[in-house]
Design an enzyme around this catalytic site. Structure first.
Site, PDB file in Angstrom:
ATOM      1  N   GLY A  12       0.775  -1.304   0.142  1.00  0.00           N
ATOM      2  CA  GLY A  12      -0.054   0.046  -0.158  1.00  0.00           C
ATOM      3  C   GLY A  12       0.894   1.179  -0.025  1.00  0.00           C
ATOM      4  O   GLY A  12       0.522   2.139   0.735  1.00  0.00           O
ATOM      5  N   SER A  14       1.347   3.621  -1.654  1.00  0.00           N
ATOM      6  CA  SER A  14       1.061   5.018  -2.450  1.00  0.00           C
ATOM      7  C   SER A  14       0.364   6.008  -1.017  1.00  0.00           C
ATOM      8  O   SER A  14      -0.139   7.132  -1.086  1.00  0.00           O
ATOM      9  CB  SER A  14       0.028   5.026  -3.564  1.00  0.00           C
ATOM     10  OG  SER A  14      -1.098   4.243  -3.064  1.00  0.00           O
ATOM     11  N   ALA A  18       2.449   5.352   4.317  1.00  0.00           N
ATOM     12  CA  ALA A  18       3.279   4.286   3.642  1.00  0.00           C
ATOM     13  C   ALA A  18       4.292   5.410   2.738  1.00  0.00           C
ATOM     14  O   ALA A  18       5.383   4.932   2.493  1.00  0.00           O
ATOM     15  CB  ALA A  18       2.856   3.355   2.562  1.00  0.00           C
ATOM     16  N   ARG A  37      -2.194  -0.709  -5.827  1.00  0.00           N
ATOM     17  CA  ARG A  37      -2.933  -1.490  -6.966  1.00  0.00           C
ATOM     18  C   ARG A  37      -3.155  -1.229  -8.328  1.00  0.00           C
ATOM     19  O   ARG A  37      -3.264  -2.326  -9.271  1.00  0.00           O
ATOM     20  CB  ARG A  37      -4.263  -1.347  -6.262  1.00  0.00           C
ATOM     21  CG  ARG A  37      -4.720  -2.171  -5.049  1.00  0.00           C
ATOM     22  CD  ARG A  37      -5.988  -2.195  -4.617  1.00  0.00           C
ATOM     23  NE  ARG A  37      -6.252  -0.826  -3.908  1.00  0.00           N
ATOM     24  CZ  ARG A  37      -7.799  -0.431  -3.543  1.00  0.00           C
ATOM     25  NH1 ARG A  37      -8.572  -1.389  -3.494  1.00  0.00           N
ATOM     26  NH2 ARG A  37      -7.694   0.548  -2.754  1.00  0.00           N
ATOM     27  N   ASN A  64      -2.772  -6.971  -5.092  1.00  0.00           N
ATOM     28  CA  ASN A  64      -4.083  -6.606  -4.364  1.00  0.00           C
ATOM     29  C   ASN A  64      -4.231  -7.679  -3.111  1.00  0.00           C
ATOM     30  O   ASN A  64      -3.912  -8.639  -3.261  1.00  0.00           O
ATOM     31  CB  ASN A  64      -5.148  -6.866  -5.493  1.00  0.00           C
ATOM     32  CG  ASN A  64      -6.469  -6.350  -4.949  1.00  0.00           C
ATOM     33  OD1 ASN A  64      -7.028  -6.505  -3.784  1.00  0.00           O
ATOM     34  ND2 ASN A  64      -7.165  -5.524  -5.763  1.00  0.00           N
ATOM     35  N   LYS A 167      -9.541  -3.720  11.735  1.00  0.00           N
ATOM     36  CA  LYS A 167      -8.386  -3.556  12.420  1.00  0.00           C
ATOM     37  C   LYS A 167      -8.143  -4.457  13.665  1.00  0.00           C
ATOM     38  O   LYS A 167      -6.993  -5.132  13.962  1.00  0.00           O
ATOM     39  CB  LYS A 167      -7.911  -1.988  12.742  1.00  0.00           C
ATOM     40  CG  LYS A 167      -7.995  -1.042  11.713  1.00  0.00           C
ATOM     41  CD  LYS A 167      -7.085  -1.420  10.441  1.00  0.00           C
ATOM     42  CE  LYS A 167      -5.570  -1.237  10.849  1.00  0.00           C
ATOM     43  NZ  LYS A 167      -4.863  -1.430   9.781  1.00  0.00           N
ATOM     44  N   VAL A 193      -3.472  10.030  12.701  1.00  0.00           N
ATOM     45  CA  VAL A 193      -2.111  10.547  12.180  1.00  0.00           C
ATOM     46  C   VAL A 193      -2.443  11.663  11.106  1.00  0.00           C
ATOM     47  O   VAL A 193      -3.276  11.840  10.446  1.00  0.00           O
ATOM     48  CB  VAL A 193      -1.581   9.287  11.278  1.00  0.00           C
ATOM     49  CG1 VAL A 193      -0.152  10.058  10.614  1.00  0.00           C
ATOM     50  CG2 VAL A 193      -1.483   7.982  11.962  1.00  0.00           C
TER      51      VAL A 193
HETATM   52  N1  LIG Z   1      -4.134   7.844   9.121  1.00  0.00           N
HETATM   53  C1  LIG Z   1      -4.437   7.342  10.246  1.00  0.00           C
HETATM   54  O1  LIG Z   1      -4.960   8.012  10.989  1.00  0.00           O
HETATM   55  C2  LIG Z   1      -4.195   5.968  10.643  1.00  0.00           C
HETATM   56  C3  LIG Z   1      -4.205   5.541  11.997  1.00  0.00           C
HETATM   57  C4  LIG Z   1      -3.803   4.351  12.428  1.00  0.00           C
HETATM   58  C5  LIG Z   1      -3.564   3.332  11.769  1.00  0.00           C
HETATM   59  N2  LIG Z   1      -3.885   3.443  10.432  1.00  0.00           N
HETATM   60  C6  LIG Z   1      -3.325   2.489   9.320  1.00  0.00           C
HETATM   61  O2  LIG Z   1      -2.307   2.946   8.607  1.00  0.00           O
HETATM   62  C7  LIG Z   1      -2.320   2.289   7.404  1.00  0.00           C
HETATM   63  C8  LIG Z   1      -2.268   3.386   6.143  1.00  0.00           C
HETATM   64  O3  LIG Z   1      -3.224   4.176   6.380  1.00  0.00           O
HETATM   65  P1  LIG Z   1      -3.247   5.521   5.737  1.00  0.00           P
HETATM   66  O4  LIG Z   1      -3.966   6.617   6.597  1.00  0.00           O
HETATM   67  O5  LIG Z   1      -1.944   5.984   5.125  1.00  0.00           O
HETATM   68  O6  LIG Z   1      -4.334   5.379   4.624  1.00  0.00           O
HETATM   69  P2  LIG Z   1      -4.663   5.356   2.938  1.00  0.00           P
HETATM   70  O7  LIG Z   1      -3.624   6.745   2.774  1.00  0.00           O
HETATM   71  O8  LIG Z   1      -5.621   5.472   2.897  1.00  0.00           O
HETATM   72  O9  LIG Z   1      -3.613   4.309   2.208  1.00  0.00           O
HETATM   73  C9  LIG Z   1      -4.173   3.012   2.576  1.00  0.00           C
HETATM   74  C10 LIG Z   1      -3.490   2.162   1.424  1.00  0.00           C
HETATM   75  O10 LIG Z   1      -4.125   0.666   1.320  1.00  0.00           O
HETATM   76  C11 LIG Z   1      -4.063   0.131   0.055  1.00  0.00           C
HETATM   77  N3  LIG Z   1      -4.997  -0.515   0.142  1.00  0.00           N
HETATM   78  C12 LIG Z   1      -6.668  -0.346   0.208  1.00  0.00           C
HETATM   79  N4  LIG Z   1      -7.047  -1.571  -0.173  1.00  0.00           N
HETATM   80  C13 LIG Z   1      -6.233  -2.442  -0.829  1.00  0.00           C
HETATM   81  C14 LIG Z   1      -6.362  -3.535  -1.317  1.00  0.00           C
HETATM   82  N5  LIG Z   1      -7.507  -4.355  -1.637  1.00  0.00           N
HETATM   83  N6  LIG Z   1      -5.236  -4.278  -1.947  1.00  0.00           N
HETATM   84  C15 LIG Z   1      -4.131  -3.416  -2.047  1.00  0.00           C
HETATM   85  N7  LIG Z   1      -3.935  -2.149  -1.289  1.00  0.00           N
HETATM   86  C16 LIG Z   1      -4.891  -1.681  -0.822  1.00  0.00           C
HETATM   87  C17 LIG Z   1      -4.380   1.496  -0.746  1.00  0.00           C
HETATM   88  O11 LIG Z   1      -3.737   1.064  -1.880  1.00  0.00           O
HETATM   89  P3  LIG Z   1      -3.794   1.947  -3.208  1.00  0.00           P
HETATM   90  O12 LIG Z   1      -3.661   3.480  -3.085  1.00  0.00           O
HETATM   91  O13 LIG Z   1      -2.957   1.262  -4.314  1.00  0.00           O
HETATM   92  O14 LIG Z   1      -5.225   1.743  -3.720  1.00  0.00           O
HETATM   93  C18 LIG Z   1      -3.648   2.589  -0.064  1.00  0.00           C
HETATM   94  O15 LIG Z   1      -2.417   3.026  -0.469  1.00  0.00           O
HETATM   95  C19 LIG Z   1      -3.805   1.428   7.266  1.00  0.00           C
HETATM   96  O16 LIG Z   1      -3.432   0.320   7.743  1.00  0.00           O
HETATM   97  C20 LIG Z   1      -4.507   2.055   8.524  1.00  0.00           C
HETATM   98  O17 LIG Z   1      -5.791   1.449   9.035  1.00  0.00           O
HETATM   99  C21 LIG Z   1      -3.903   4.789   9.783  1.00  0.00           C
END
Ligand SMILES: NC(=O)c1ccc[n+]([C@@H]2O[C@H](COP(=O)([O-])OP(=O)(O)OC[C@H]3O[C@@H](n4cnc5c(N)ncnc54)[C@H](OP(=O)(O)O)[C@@H]3O)[C@@H](O)[C@H]2O)c1
Length: 325
Positions: A12, A14, A18, A37, A64, A167, A193
């Site tokens: 993930g 992008s 990440a 993806r 994926n 989660k 975050v």
């Molecule tokens: N942001 C927060 O406040 C926060 C807090 C605690 C934990 N987290 C955790 O941190 C992680 C990243 O979150 P983020 O905030 O960076 O969110 P984000 O920007 O929405 O990133 C989520 C990523 O997951 C990928 N994804 C979703 N469904 C997928 C699938 N079926 N197959 C492959 N990739 C998939 C997306 O990939 P594509 O771009 O390729 O579609 C995207 O890059 C997640 O596990 C989230 O639960 C986030």
């Protein structure tokens, strides 16, 4: 350059967290196998390809979470895997298909690829404080939440907290699988975050933060933890690099009610159109609580203060055109 000569995978790549993780890994000299993806979507890849070191050491892969074996070729030759990919939003129409399946089956899919790959020394999984805090136990100023807390799936289901459930179930499944298959796994549990955005699109937590400054007349009656995205990226790396790292790590710089965040915003940006000093409801403010910093300190994280994170988030949202003032 502690990562020179080492190959790691980021799923993930992008995403908000990440992208920072990839940037920091490249800065440390790692070669990164990064999954998205859709390789043809420039919004998912361009900002990664522009990172320092990307030309030489970033390799993009299509994968994926819901395709079995999708990550087999990606993790090949890696020493470490950072599994961050998971849908991160709350308003799902079909929670099972949109949130729970990608979180749970996706995590098991990635871990299954890891089991087949002897070069992998450790897997770091991005979980969340939502897999820690939602169990019905009261959270008040004298309560210290720590890594011994677990959310309850039953509690999440009853409260229809589907992201929180996704989660929690994903973490539970990951621990069972890693124990059954002798995988050295560490889980990282950030709260909400915020901070500078590298990707061109708005992710869920930055969108929630933006709500505080988008001209709304009220703020939500809610208290939760906050942490800077750079600290979250670095915690993932240290969880891989520090040999003694193990188990779960909560990542929370400070728990703050939205009224406090509005107060900080008002001090920093007097010209910004903020919710007047009004909460969305007339109930008493949701209390703040504490989250232990003891364990994460042992990794070497010294948190960026909330005030700085807020400033960095605003400046980044402004620069990217998500807010203008
Ligand atoms: N942001 C927060 O406040 C926060 C807090 C605690 C934990 N987290 C955790 O941190 C992680 C990243 O979150 P983020 O905030 O960076 O969110 P984000 O920007 O929405 O990133 C989520 C990523 O997951 C990928 N994804 C979703 N469904 C997928 C699938 N079926 N197959 C492959 N990739 C998939 C997306 O990939 P594509 O771009 O390729 O579609 C995207 O890059 C997640 O596990 C989230 O639960 C986030």
């Amino acid at each position: 350059m502690s990562g020179r000569g080492k190959v790691v995978c980021v799923t993930g790549a992008s995403g908000f967290i990440a992208s920072w993780l990839v940037k920091l890994l490249l800065q440390r000299g790692y070669t990164v196998h990064a999954t998205v993806r859709d390789l043809a979507d420039s919004k998912k890849t361009e900002h990664l390809c522009a990172l320092e070191g990307a030309n030489e050491r970033l390799h993009l892969f299509k994968a994926n979470l819901l395709e079995e074996g999708s990550f087999d070729s990606v993790v090949k030759g890696c020493e470490g895997v950072f599994h961050t990919a998971s849908p991160c939003y709350g308003n799902a129409i079909d929670p099972q298909a949109e949130l729970i399946d990608p979180a749970v089956k996706g995590t098991l899919n990635v871990l299954s690829s890891c089991v087949k790959t002897p070069s992998i020394k450790r897997v770091v999984v991005t979980s969340s404080t939502v897999a820690v805090e939602y169990n019905g136990r009261p959270r008040t100023p004298d309560v210290v939440v720590d890594e011994t807390w677990f959310s309850s799936a039953e509690f999440c289901k009853q409260a229809k907290l589907w992201y929180e459930l996704s989660k929690s179930l994903a973490e539970e499944a990951a621990w069972k699988f890693s124990k059954d298959n002798s995988i050295d796994m560490v889980t990282i549990h950030p709260s909400m975050v915020i901070g500078p955005i590298l990707q061109p699109t708005l992710n869920g937590s930055s969108a929630r933060f933006l709500k505080l400054i988008d001209g709304s007349s009220t703020y939500s009656n809610i208290s939760h933890g906050w942490v800077n995205v750079k600290d979250v990226g670095m915690a993932h790396i240290l969880a891989f690099e520090v040999p003694s790292a193990s188990g779960r790590y909560c990542l929370v710089e400070r728990v703050a009610h939205h009224s406090e965040v509005v107060k900080i915003l008002r001090e920093q940006y007097p010209a910004l159109k903020l919710p007047e000093s009004r909460c969305a409801d007339d109930k008493p403010f949701m209390p703040i609580y504490q989250v232990s910093k003891e364990k994460v300190k042992s990794l070497g994280i010294d948190y960026i203060p909330l005030e700085t994170s807020i400033k960095e988030a605003i400046e980044s949202l402004k620069k990217k055109g998500f807010v203008s003032f």
